[in-house]
Design an enzyme around this catalytic site. Structure first.
Site, PDB file in Angstrom:
ATOM      1  N   LYS A 158      -1.472  51.209   9.798  1.00 41.02           N
ATOM      2  CA  LYS A 158      -0.866  50.697   8.568  1.00 41.02           C
ATOM      3  C   LYS A 158       0.071  49.575   9.005  1.00 41.02           C
ATOM      4  O   LYS A 158       1.282  49.769   9.174  1.00 41.02           O
ATOM      5  CB  LYS A 158      -0.130  51.819   7.836  1.00 41.02           C
ATOM      6  CG  LYS A 158       0.075  51.553   6.364  1.00 41.02           C
ATOM      7  CD  LYS A 158       0.509  52.833   5.657  1.00 41.02           C
ATOM      8  CE  LYS A 158       1.069  52.533   4.289  1.00 41.02           C
ATOM      9  NZ  LYS A 158       0.106  51.970   3.349  1.00 41.02           N
TER      10      LYS A 158
HETATM   11  N1  PY5 Z   1      -5.399  52.358   1.522  1.00 38.42           N
HETATM   12  C1  PY5 Z   1      -4.475  51.392   1.640  1.00 38.42           C
HETATM   13  C2  PY5 Z   1      -4.893  50.012   1.957  1.00 38.42           C
HETATM   14  C3  PY5 Z   1      -3.126  51.721   1.435  1.00 38.42           C
HETATM   15  O1  PY5 Z   1      -2.196  50.772   1.555  1.00 38.42           O
HETATM   16  C4  PY5 Z   1      -2.752  53.044   1.097  1.00 38.42           C
HETATM   17  C5  PY5 Z   1      -1.319  53.397   0.866  1.00 38.42           C
HETATM   18  C6  PY5 Z   1      -3.769  54.003   0.988  1.00 38.42           C
HETATM   19  C7  PY5 Z   1      -5.089  53.622   1.219  1.00 38.42           C
HETATM   20  C8  PY5 Z   1      -3.464  55.437   0.687  1.00 38.42           C
HETATM   21  O2  PY5 Z   1      -2.795  56.032   1.774  1.00 38.42           O
HETATM   22  P1  PY5 Z   1      -1.808  57.255   1.579  1.00 38.42           P
HETATM   23  O3  PY5 Z   1      -2.502  58.238   0.742  1.00 38.42           O
HETATM   24  O4  PY5 Z   1      -1.589  57.746   2.970  1.00 38.42           O
HETATM   25  O5  PY5 Z   1      -0.571  56.743   0.939  1.00 38.42           O
HETATM   26  N2  PY5 Z   1      -0.542  52.363   0.311  1.00 38.42           N
HETATM   27  C9  PY5 Z   1       0.902  52.421   0.281  1.00 38.42           C
HETATM   28  C10 PY5 Z   1       1.422  53.574  -0.571  1.00 38.42           C
HETATM   29  O6  PY5 Z   1       2.581  53.913  -0.432  1.00 38.42           O
HETATM   30  C11 PY5 Z   1       1.435  51.101  -0.179  1.00 38.42           C
HETATM   31  C12 PY5 Z   1       0.976  50.638  -1.526  1.00 38.42           C
HETATM   32  C13 PY5 Z   1       1.531  49.318  -1.941  1.00 38.42           C
HETATM   33  O7  PY5 Z   1       0.685  54.126  -1.387  1.00 38.42           O
END
Ligand code: PY5
Length: 306
Positions: A158
């Protein structure tokens, strides 16, 4: 005054709590120029009695793996990052739902791309946060940009620089009147949203793209797979084509920020009946109960703050 300082008082930076106004960086910070950072997004839920952080340990573990993949040494272990998160929430005395943003980034010292001599700085901010996407459902567009493949960048990290791919994709979707972008992987299979993983429901079976479809392996994705299986649903991790998405009876996005958000329209075509379907609603309810500490079985996913 930074607009953030209306929302919280303290941030944790490099080992100590600092007043929000002092949480600043120099314009020649390496990460600002080259995207040399790794971060996390974590949520904490206030259930009226206590604040519970969802899967805090797993998020910090992922941050350390992300750091390793781009060659960063953080100087903190999982326990220290977990403790620092609790410390910053307590210092701000939050008694409402919060979003937690840990970030590790290359600091000042050079404009060279060689980061070996640069300090890695670590910060954890937390602030009150509501919905990220429309909880009643989003209209998504399959955008023209493809998700960066893992042979170009370690996309399971990430990492901040990777998000330019998401930013331009979301801009394209918004420009055309949609709420969110959906990216295909380099082969043309469904990958994920700009900041969310994607699921579909077809013939009663739940499916989500595999780790090999250039996705970020979401912690919410993992939670939803487990919850759905515990509820007796069949869940497949497999390649999904664009037309399967069009003909799905239900579709939804998962992510820390997005939680479980129904997809009600793709490329101008309604999904299912054009409103959240029964499987999506069932998972949303279950998820809500779990994060609010109303389900004993999943208490292992929660860290109480107070
Ligand atoms: N894919 C991407 C590209 C992401 O940025 C995120 C999370 C996910 C999948 C889902 O991952 P998780 O379930 O572990 O959160 N994005 C961040 C979030 O906090 C940033 C969003 C702007 O959800």
């Amino acid at each position: 005054m930074s607009i953030w300082c209306k929302k919280f008082r303290f941030t944790w930076i490099d080992g100590s709590l600092v007043e929000c106004e002092k949480a600043q960086v120099h314009v020649l910070t390496h990460a600002l120029h080259y995207g040399t950072g790794v971060f996390e997004g974590i949520r904490g839920y206030w259930n009226g009695e206590n604040l519970y952080v969802f899967r805090l340990r797993e998020h910090m573990e992922r941050m350390l793996v992300s750091a390793k993949m781009i060659g960063f040494k953080l100087g903190y272990n999982v326990e220290q990052l977990v403790d620092a998160t609790l410390e910053v929430i307590r210092a701000n005395e939050f008694k409402e739902n919060v979003y937690i943003r840990p970030i590790a980034f290359a600091g000042e010292g050079t404009i060279s791309l060689d980061i070996t001599s640069l300090p890695v700085r670590v910060a954890i901010a937390a602030f009150p946060f509501g919905h990220y996407l429309k909880p009643e459902g989003v209209r998504v567009k399959v955008v023209s940009w493809r998700r960066i493949p893992s042979f170009s960048l370690p996309i399971s990290a990430k990492a901040t620089g990777i998000y330019l791919n998401s930013v331009i994709s979301l801009a394209e979707a918004k420009r055309e009147g949609y709420d969110e972008a959906l990216l295909l992987d380099w082969r043309g299979y469904i990958s994920e949203g700009s900041g969310e993983n994607v699921f579909i429901v077809r013939n009663g079976v739940i499916a989500t793209p595999p780790v090999t479809a250039s996705i970020l392996e979401g912690i919410t994705r993992d939670a939803v797979i487990k919850i759905a299986r515990d509820l007796g649903y069949n869940v497949e991790e497999r390649d999904i084509t664009r037309d399967e998405l069009y003909s799905a009876s239900e579709a939804f996005m998962t992510g820390t920020a997005a939680e479980i958000t129904p997809i009600v329209e793709v490329d101008g075509k309604t999904v299912g009946g054009g409103s959240p379907g029964p499987v999506t609603r069932r998972l949303q309810e279950e998820y809500r109960d779990i994060v609010m500490a109303k389900n004993e079985k999943y208490m292992k996913w929660l860290t109480p703050v107070y």
